[in-house]
Design a protein around this motif. Structure first.
Motif, PDB file in Angstrom:
ATOM      1  N   TYR A  25      82.088 -53.596 -25.842  1.00  0.00           N
ATOM      2  CA  TYR A  25      81.273 -52.446 -25.440  1.00  0.00           C
ATOM      3  C   TYR A  25      81.828 -51.716 -24.223  1.00  0.00           C
ATOM      4  O   TYR A  25      81.411 -50.607 -23.930  1.00  0.00           O
ATOM      5  CB  TYR A  25      79.835 -52.909 -25.161  1.00  0.00           C
ATOM      6  CG  TYR A  25      79.136 -53.410 -26.400  1.00  0.00           C
ATOM      7  CD1 TYR A  25      78.723 -52.523 -27.385  1.00  0.00           C
ATOM      8  CD2 TYR A  25      78.902 -54.768 -26.606  1.00  0.00           C
ATOM      9  CE1 TYR A  25      78.097 -52.960 -28.536  1.00  0.00           C
ATOM     10  CE2 TYR A  25      78.269 -55.229 -27.748  1.00  0.00           C
ATOM     11  CZ  TYR A  25      77.874 -54.322 -28.709  1.00  0.00           C
ATOM     12  OH  TYR A  25      77.246 -54.761 -29.853  1.00  0.00           O
ATOM     13  N   GLU A  68      89.640 -61.083 -32.534  1.00  0.00           N
ATOM     14  CA  GLU A  68      88.916 -60.212 -31.601  1.00  0.00           C
ATOM     15  C   GLU A  68      89.124 -60.721 -30.187  1.00  0.00           C
ATOM     16  O   GLU A  68      89.189 -61.928 -29.941  1.00  0.00           O
ATOM     17  CB  GLU A  68      87.417 -60.145 -31.947  1.00  0.00           C
ATOM     18  CG  GLU A  68      86.686 -59.107 -31.093  1.00  0.00           C
ATOM     19  CD  GLU A  68      85.305 -58.712 -31.610  1.00  0.00           C
ATOM     20  OE1 GLU A  68      84.975 -59.002 -32.784  1.00  0.00           O
ATOM     21  OE2 GLU A  68      84.551 -58.103 -30.822  1.00  0.00           O
ATOM     22  N   ASP A 119      73.357 -60.845 -34.644  1.00  0.00           N
ATOM     23  CA  ASP A 119      74.755 -60.502 -34.410  1.00  0.00           C
ATOM     24  C   ASP A 119      75.074 -59.307 -35.304  1.00  0.00           C
ATOM     25  O   ASP A 119      74.995 -59.392 -36.531  1.00  0.00           O
ATOM     26  CB  ASP A 119      75.685 -61.675 -34.729  1.00  0.00           C
ATOM     27  CG  ASP A 119      77.120 -61.323 -34.348  1.00  0.00           C
ATOM     28  OD1 ASP A 119      77.333 -60.869 -33.207  1.00  0.00           O
ATOM     29  OD2 ASP A 119      78.008 -61.460 -35.208  1.00  0.00           O
ATOM     30  N   GLY A 120      75.436 -58.200 -34.652  1.00  0.00           N
ATOM     31  CA  GLY A 120      75.582 -56.939 -35.386  1.00  0.00           C
ATOM     32  C   GLY A 120      74.381 -56.057 -35.089  1.00  0.00           C
ATOM     33  O   GLY A 120      73.845 -55.399 -35.979  1.00  0.00           O
TER      34      GLY A 120
HETATM   35  C1  IPD Z   1      78.860 -57.856 -31.416  1.00  0.00           C
HETATM   36  C2  IPD Z   1      79.309 -57.986 -32.854  1.00  0.00           C
HETATM   37  C3  IPD Z   1      80.565 -57.169 -33.070  1.00  0.00           C
HETATM   38  C4  IPD Z   1      81.678 -57.585 -32.147  1.00  0.00           C
HETATM   39  C5  IPD Z   1      81.210 -57.494 -30.691  1.00  0.00           C
HETATM   40  C6  IPD Z   1      79.940 -58.332 -30.505  1.00  0.00           C
HETATM   41  P1  IPD Z   1      76.199 -57.999 -31.016  1.00  0.00           P
HETATM   42  O1  IPD Z   1      77.688 -58.651 -31.183  1.00  0.00           O
HETATM   43  O2  IPD Z   1      79.581 -59.319 -33.165  1.00  0.00           O
HETATM   44  O3  IPD Z   1      81.075 -57.301 -34.384  1.00  0.00           O
HETATM   45  O4  IPD Z   1      82.784 -56.723 -32.343  1.00  0.00           O
HETATM   46  O5  IPD Z   1      82.252 -58.004 -29.896  1.00  0.00           O
HETATM   47  O6  IPD Z   1      79.509 -58.217 -29.171  1.00  0.00           O
HETATM   48  O7  IPD Z   1      76.237 -57.224 -29.739  1.00  0.00           O
HETATM   49  O8  IPD Z   1      75.963 -57.141 -32.190  1.00  0.00           O
HETATM   50  O9  IPD Z   1      75.320 -59.204 -30.944  1.00  0.00           O
END
Ligand code: IPD
Ligand code: CA
Length: 278
Positions: free
Chosen positions: A178, A223, A95-96
């Motif tokens: 994204y 979020e 994650d990240g």
């Molecule tokens: C993301 C991260 C990010 C958040 C996005 C997620 P990923 O996950 O957690 O902080 O803002 O909404 O999709 O794509 O890095 O596994």
């Protein structure tokens, strides 16, 4: 909301397994190929997956399947298996991912045992979890009703959300999806919230943002658009540390909106988000 009849020792065993798997995956992703690149894109050109996301998910799948073959599995990179026990492991293998690719030391492996159906917002809840940052060596973990802990090189400490009681001096984390249209909407919301709070942080890992609320590094986090794998591990850590975790209007956290906040600012943050169009 689904409830669980798991006993305290059963929950502890799930917590231990979550910690073990998150740390093993953390070791794996730190042993990265020198020429690590972007293996594929997902929802858009900026939504990337590295070869290590896939390897980490494969490792988590094999460790969890070996330990608990009858449980279900759901992972960000595609693993999806129905179980027979009522427990599903929800895994975010990195994650990240963008921080990982750029070597910004704010990414994690999130492993959570949940009850209910994690594909249906509001129909599930985490009961044991671990979120591990392999760069700092910090592991945040929790079991339902047994509190949240931060384990690092110097030992273990029980976590409590901050005692913030005014939104004007609260430090709030958030994140962006994204999809370009969603980002434009998220930008409008954060622009309206920014003048009402101490400041905003975008740290880049939703799981770590939720754990930051658990240990007072953030007073709150919200979020729009996060998925079960971003949410499951950190949700329990934040809740067990006394933070309030919800969606809009007291609903369960969901892709529509997830909010985690110190109890003294939770109502104020929820209403500021509502009035700002969130
Ligand atoms: C993301 C991260 C990010 C958040 C996005 C997620 P990923 O996950 O957690 O902080 O803002 O909404 O999709 O794509 O890095 O596994
Ligand atoms: Ca994620």
């Amino acid at each position: 909301m689904t409830s669980t009849a798991l006993t305290a020792p059963e929950l502890e065993a799930l917590r231990r397994l979550a910690v073990q798997v998150a740390r093993r995956c953390g070791e794996l992703i730190e042993d990265r190929p020198a020429d690590l690149g972007v293996a594929a894109t997902k929802s858009s050109e900026v939504d990337i997956v590295t070869v290590m996301d896939r390897r980490s998910e494969d490792l988590a799948t094999s460790l969890l399947s070996a330990a608990r073959p009858d449980d279900g599995l759901l992972g960000e990179e595609g693993v999806s298996r129905a179980g027979r026990t009522g427990i599903t492991w929800v895994v975010d293998p990195i994650d990240g991912t963008v921080n990982y690719l750029y070597r910004i030391p704010s990414y994690s492996v999130s492993v959570a045992a949940v009850v209910g159906d994690p594909t249906v917002p509001g129909a599930w809840q985490p009961v044991a979890s671990a979120v591990h940052n392999p760069v700092t060596g910090e592991t945040f973990h929790a079991a339902q009703g047994a509190g949240a802990v931060l384990a690092d090189g110097s030992g273990e400490r029980t976590l409590r959300a901050s005692d913030a009681d005014r939104l004007e001096v609260a430090l709030i984390g958030t994140g962006f999806g994204y999809d370009a249209a969603r980002r434009a909407e998220q930008g409008r919301l954060v622009a309206r919230l920014l003048p009402q709070v101490r400041d905003i942080r975008r740290l880049g890992s939703a799981a770590l943002d939720l754990c930051a609320v658990a240990c007072g590094r953030l007073d709150g986090y919200y979020e729009q658009g996060i998925n079960a794998w971003d949410l499951a591990g950190g949700w329990l850590v934040a809740a067990e540390a006394g933070a309030r975790v919800s969606g809009a209007d007291g609903a369960a956290p969901s892709p529509t909106l997830t909010v985690a906040a110190a109890p003294g600012i939770a109502d104020a943050l929820l209403s500021a988000l509502r009035e700002s169009g969130g």
